[in-house]
Design an enzyme around this catalytic site. Sequence first.
Site, PDB file in Angstrom:
ATOM      1  N   GLY A  92       0.869  -1.173   0.000  1.00 19.86           N
ATOM      2  CA  GLY A  92       0.000   0.000   0.000  1.00 19.86           C
ATOM      3  C   GLY A  92       0.901   1.216   0.000  1.00 19.86           C
ATOM      4  O   GLY A  92       1.849   1.274  -0.773  1.00 19.86           O
ATOM      5  N   SER A 125       5.968  -5.405  -0.994  1.00 16.18           N
ATOM      6  CA  SER A 125       5.927  -4.018  -1.443  1.00 16.18           C
ATOM      7  C   SER A 125       6.225  -3.054  -0.289  1.00 16.18           C
ATOM      8  O   SER A 125       7.352  -2.997   0.182  1.00 16.18           O
ATOM      9  CB  SER A 125       4.570  -3.734  -2.103  1.00 16.18           C
ATOM     10  OG  SER A 125       4.569  -2.507  -2.769  1.00 16.18           O
ATOM     11  N   ALA A 126       5.240  -2.303   0.202  1.00 19.44           N
ATOM     12  CA  ALA A 126       5.471  -1.400   1.332  1.00 19.44           C
ATOM     13  C   ALA A 126       5.953  -2.171   2.557  1.00 19.44           C
ATOM     14  O   ALA A 126       6.787  -1.693   3.332  1.00 19.44           O
ATOM     15  CB  ALA A 126       4.198  -0.625   1.672  1.00 19.44           C
ATOM     16  N   HIS A 162       9.156  -3.353  -6.993  1.00 16.37           N
ATOM     17  CA  HIS A 162       8.580  -3.074  -8.320  1.00 16.37           C
ATOM     18  C   HIS A 162       9.624  -2.482  -9.266  1.00 16.37           C
ATOM     19  O   HIS A 162       9.285  -1.713 -10.167  1.00 16.37           O
ATOM     20  CB  HIS A 162       7.407  -2.087  -8.232  1.00 16.37           C
ATOM     21  CG  HIS A 162       6.394  -2.385  -7.173  1.00 16.37           C
ATOM     22  ND1 HIS A 162       5.417  -3.343  -7.327  1.00 16.37           N
ATOM     23  CD2 HIS A 162       6.204  -1.848  -5.940  1.00 16.37           C
ATOM     24  CE1 HIS A 162       4.657  -3.380  -6.236  1.00 16.37           C
ATOM     25  NE2 HIS A 162       5.125  -2.482  -5.380  1.00 16.37           N
ATOM     26  N   GLU A 198       9.437  -7.384 -10.365  1.00 15.64           N
ATOM     27  CA  GLU A 198       8.160  -8.024 -10.042  1.00 15.64           C
ATOM     28  C   GLU A 198       8.327  -9.546 -10.055  1.00 15.64           C
ATOM     29  O   GLU A 198       8.842 -10.093 -11.035  1.00 15.64           O
ATOM     30  CB  GLU A 198       7.084  -7.633 -11.053  1.00 15.64           C
ATOM     31  CG  GLU A 198       6.720  -6.162 -11.036  1.00 15.64           C
ATOM     32  CD  GLU A 198       5.944  -5.761  -9.794  1.00 15.64           C
ATOM     33  OE1 GLU A 198       4.723  -5.624  -9.871  1.00 15.64           O
ATOM     34  OE2 GLU A 198       6.598  -5.575  -8.741  1.00 15.64           O
TER      35      GLU A 198
END
Length: 240
Positions: A92, A125-126, A162, A198
């Site tokens: 997020g 991710s985050a 990413h 990714e």
Amino acid sequence: MKISRQALLLSSSNCHGYSLLEFAKQEISSFLQKNGVTQLIFVPYAQNNHDDYTKKIKDVIEPWGFNVTGLHTYPEPTTAIKSAKAIFIGGGNTFLLLKKLYENNLVNLIREKVNSGSLLYIGSSAGTNVATKSIHTTNDMPIIYPPSFEAIGIVPFNINPHYIDKIETDTHKGETRDQRIGEYMEMPHANPVLGLREGCILHANGNSLLLKGVAGAVIFKKGESKVEYAAGADVSFLLD
């Protein structure tokens, strides 16, 4: 100091050609099973709708044989983490996530538990960004400010999730990811940066760092050209 950390740091939960977390199913399942973990606490702080985000992850992971509970459902987050065996911090907005972790007094607690080997860490991710030295190399917009950019520090370098190269045929003339990371590398406080493509997963096991998943990564160091590493590569030297 002996470090017993065990962590899986995913570039993202989504990867082209796969359903949510499908590319990481085998790694996550094996990671939890070999450590005898059946209960997983999900940390949904990187998004504002904690219930919906937790349900989305729960619907994917529970059919794999693990029980998932949102950290936001516990009256005392620190108490929940103290007794937890494994956590998954989702993606997020990195700034929002780190702010929430600081507000709930979880940054130091998670670091201590992971480094002692008493807490397994999964991040995406985050959730991967906050596992590193700092969040200076996140791709996210600073929609809110945490008290510090210093993060949990399970690994002593930065990660850019990413990560993507500039496509030569692309007509976009804005800054590339390499340029952005290059700007960071010019700072006196810059750390090495691991750009996770990714589908790439960084597996930290004590003093070992291995690239896993379905894609590789690149490494940036101050004053050096970036270097490519394929999935399966040993990048433990980043801990030196």
